[in-house]
Design a protein around this motif. Structure first.
Motif, PDB file in Angstrom:
ATOM      1  N   ARG A 166       0.810  -1.218   0.000  1.00 25.53           N
ATOM      2  CA  ARG A 166       0.000   0.000   0.000  1.00 25.53           C
ATOM      3  C   ARG A 166       0.843   1.268   0.000  1.00 25.53           C
ATOM      4  O   ARG A 166       0.473   2.269  -0.599  1.00 25.53           O
ATOM      5  N   VAL A 167       1.964   1.232   0.691  1.00 20.74           N
ATOM      6  CA  VAL A 167       2.817   2.412   0.770  1.00 20.74           C
ATOM      7  C   VAL A 167       3.305   2.793  -0.624  1.00 20.74           C
ATOM      8  O   VAL A 167       3.305   3.968  -0.990  1.00 20.74           O
ATOM      9  N   VAL A 168       3.696   1.817  -1.408  1.00 19.41           N
ATOM     10  CA  VAL A 168       4.168   2.082  -2.759  1.00 19.41           C
ATOM     11  C   VAL A 168       3.048   2.689  -3.593  1.00 19.41           C
ATOM     12  O   VAL A 168       3.277   3.608  -4.375  1.00 19.41           O
ATOM     13  N   LEU A 169       1.834   2.208  -3.422  1.00 17.53           N
ATOM     14  CA  LEU A 169       0.702   2.783  -4.150  1.00 17.53           C
ATOM     15  C   LEU A 169       0.496   4.245  -3.781  1.00 17.53           C
ATOM     16  O   LEU A 169       0.222   5.076  -4.644  1.00 17.53           O
TER      17      LEU A 169
ATOM     18  N   SER B 178       2.880  12.533  -0.399  1.00 13.81           N
ATOM     19  CA  SER B 178       4.126  12.918   0.253  1.00 13.81           C
ATOM     20  C   SER B 178       4.686  11.714   1.007  1.00 13.81           C
ATOM     21  O   SER B 178       3.931  10.900   1.540  1.00 13.81           O
ATOM     22  N   ILE B 179       5.994  11.614   1.101  1.00 11.86           N
ATOM     23  CA  ILE B 179       6.626  10.503   1.815  1.00 11.86           C
ATOM     24  C   ILE B 179       6.291  10.520   3.303  1.00 11.86           C
ATOM     25  O   ILE B 179       6.318   9.496   3.972  1.00 11.86           O
ATOM     26  N   LYS B 180       5.910  11.675   3.802  1.00 10.71           N
ATOM     27  CA  LYS B 180       5.629  11.802   5.233  1.00 10.71           C
ATOM     28  C   LYS B 180       4.430  10.948   5.665  1.00 10.71           C
ATOM     29  O   LYS B 180       4.477  10.302   6.714  1.00 10.71           O
TER      30      LYS B 180
ATOM     31  N   ALA C 249       5.335   7.231   5.809  1.00 13.10           N
ATOM     32  CA  ALA C 249       6.285   7.022   6.902  1.00 13.10           C
ATOM     33  C   ALA C 249       5.550   6.945   8.235  1.00 13.10           C
ATOM     34  O   ALA C 249       5.828   6.061   9.064  1.00 13.10           O
ATOM     35  N   GLU C 250       4.609   7.849   8.425  1.00 15.29           N
ATOM     36  CA  GLU C 250       3.813   7.819   9.657  1.00 15.29           C
ATOM     37  C   GLU C 250       2.956   6.562   9.723  1.00 15.29           C
ATOM     38  O   GLU C 250       2.827   5.946  10.777  1.00 15.29           O
ATOM     39  N   TYR C 251       2.398   6.162   8.597  1.00 11.18           N
ATOM     40  CA  TYR C 251       1.573   4.952   8.512  1.00 11.18           C
ATOM     41  C   TYR C 251       2.376   3.718   8.949  1.00 11.18           C
ATOM     42  O   TYR C 251       1.867   2.847   9.635  1.00 11.18           O
ATOM     43  N   LEU C 252       3.655   3.676   8.560  1.00 11.61           N
ATOM     44  CA  LEU C 252       4.510   2.545   8.900  1.00 11.61           C
ATOM     45  C   LEU C 252       5.155   2.670  10.277  1.00 11.61           C
ATOM     46  O   LEU C 252       5.795   1.743  10.752  1.00 11.61           O
ATOM     47  N   GLY C 253       5.017   3.847  10.892  1.00  9.92           N
ATOM     48  CA  GLY C 253       5.626   4.059  12.193  1.00  9.92           C
ATOM     49  C   GLY C 253       7.103   4.416  12.120  1.00  9.92           C
ATOM     50  O   GLY C 253       7.816   4.281  13.109  1.00  9.92           O
ATOM     51  N   HIS C 254       7.557   4.868  10.959  1.00 16.98           N
ATOM     52  CA  HIS C 254       8.949   5.282  10.806  1.00 16.98           C
ATOM     53  C   HIS C 254       9.104   6.708  11.308  1.00 16.98           C
ATOM     54  O   HIS C 254       8.371   7.595  10.903  1.00 16.98           O
ATOM     55  N   SER C 255      10.092   6.943  12.154  1.00 14.72           N
ATOM     56  CA  SER C 255      10.325   8.304  12.634  1.00 14.72           C
ATOM     57  C   SER C 255      11.064   9.132  11.595  1.00 14.72           C
ATOM     58  O   SER C 255      11.025  10.356  11.635  1.00 14.72           O
ATOM     59  N   ASP C 256      11.726   8.466  10.652  1.00 19.51           N
ATOM     60  CA  ASP C 256      12.487   9.149   9.614  1.00 19.51           C
ATOM     61  C   ASP C 256      11.940   8.753   8.242  1.00 19.51           C
ATOM     62  O   ASP C 256      12.035   7.585   7.849  1.00 19.51           O
ATOM     63  N   PRO C 257      11.352   9.698   7.476  1.00 18.94           N
ATOM     64  CA  PRO C 257      10.847   9.377   6.144  1.00 18.94           C
ATOM     65  C   PRO C 257      11.933   8.821   5.211  1.00 18.94           C
ATOM     66  O   PRO C 257      11.643   8.089   4.280  1.00 18.94           O
ATOM     67  N   GLY C 258      13.194   9.148   5.497  1.00 20.25           N
ATOM     68  CA  GLY C 258      14.291   8.603   4.700  1.00 20.25           C
ATOM     69  C   GLY C 258      14.343   7.091   4.768  1.00 20.25           C
ATOM     70  O   GLY C 258      14.663   6.417   3.786  1.00 20.25           O
TER      71      GLY C 258
ATOM     72  N   THR D 147      11.757   5.142   5.097  1.00 18.83           N
ATOM     73  CA  THR D 147      10.673   4.677   4.234  1.00 18.83           C
ATOM     74  C   THR D 147      11.113   4.674   2.776  1.00 18.83           C
ATOM     75  O   THR D 147      10.855   3.720   2.036  1.00 18.83           O
ATOM     76  N   LEU D 148      11.803   5.719   2.358  1.00 22.74           N
ATOM     77  CA  LEU D 148      12.299   5.779   0.986  1.00 22.74           C
ATOM     78  C   LEU D 148      13.303   4.676   0.707  1.00 22.74           C
ATOM     79  O   LEU D 148      13.276   4.046  -0.352  1.00 22.74           O
ATOM     80  N   LYS D 149      14.198   4.422   1.648  1.00 16.63           N
ATOM     81  CA  LYS D 149      15.195   3.368   1.471  1.00 16.63           C
ATOM     82  C   LYS D 149      14.533   2.001   1.331  1.00 16.63           C
ATOM     83  O   LYS D 149      14.966   1.176   0.538  1.00 16.63           O
ATOM     84  N   VAL D 150      13.488   1.775   2.099  1.00 10.12           N
ATOM     85  CA  VAL D 150      12.802   0.488   2.078  1.00 10.12           C
ATOM     86  C   VAL D 150      11.958   0.318   0.814  1.00 10.12           C
ATOM     87  O   VAL D 150      11.915  -0.757   0.235  1.00 10.12           O
ATOM     88  N   CYS D 151      11.321   1.388   0.357  1.00  9.29           N
ATOM     89  CA  CYS D 151      10.329   1.275  -0.709  1.00  9.29           C
ATOM     90  C   CYS D 151      10.787   1.712  -2.088  1.00  9.29           C
ATOM     91  O   CYS D 151      10.136   1.386  -3.072  1.00  9.29           O
ATOM     92  N   ALA D 152      11.859   2.458  -2.193  1.00  9.99           N
ATOM     93  CA  ALA D 152      12.249   3.051  -3.475  1.00  9.99           C
ATOM     94  C   ALA D 152      12.446   2.011  -4.570  1.00  9.99           C
ATOM     95  O   ALA D 152      12.066   2.236  -5.721  1.00  9.99           O
TER      96      ALA D 152
END
Length: 58
Positions: A2-5, A12-14, A17-26, A28-33
Motif C-alpha cells: 500500500r505504501v508504494v501505491l 508525500s513521503i511523510k 512514513a507515519e503509517y509505517l511508524g517510521h520516525s524518519d521518512p528517509g 521509508t524511501l530506502k525500504v520502498c524506493a
C-alpha cells in the motif's frame, strides 16, 4: 504494498512514513524506493517539463 501505491500516486513521503511508524521518512524511501520502477521515468519527464523553455518573456 500500500505504501508504494500511495507514493506512486504522488502522496508525500511523510504520510506513508507515519503509517509505517517510521520516525524518519528517509527510512521509508530506502525500504520502498526499489519497488517503484516508474519513478525514474516520472522524474525524468518532470525535469524535462521544468527545464523546457517557456517562450519569450513578455
Amino acid at each position: 504494498m500500500r505504501v508504494v501505491l500511495l507514493l506512486d500516486a504522488g502522496e508525500s513521503i511523510k504520510a506513508p512514513a507515519e503509517y509505517l511508524g517510521h520516525s524518519d521518512p528517509g527510512l521509508t524511501l530506502k525500504v520502498c524506493a526499489h519497488l517503484m520502477p516508474s519513478s525514474r521515468d516520472r522524474a525524468r519527464k518532470a525535469l524535462g517539463r521544468a527545464l523546457r523553455p517557456q517562450g519569450p518573456e513578455s
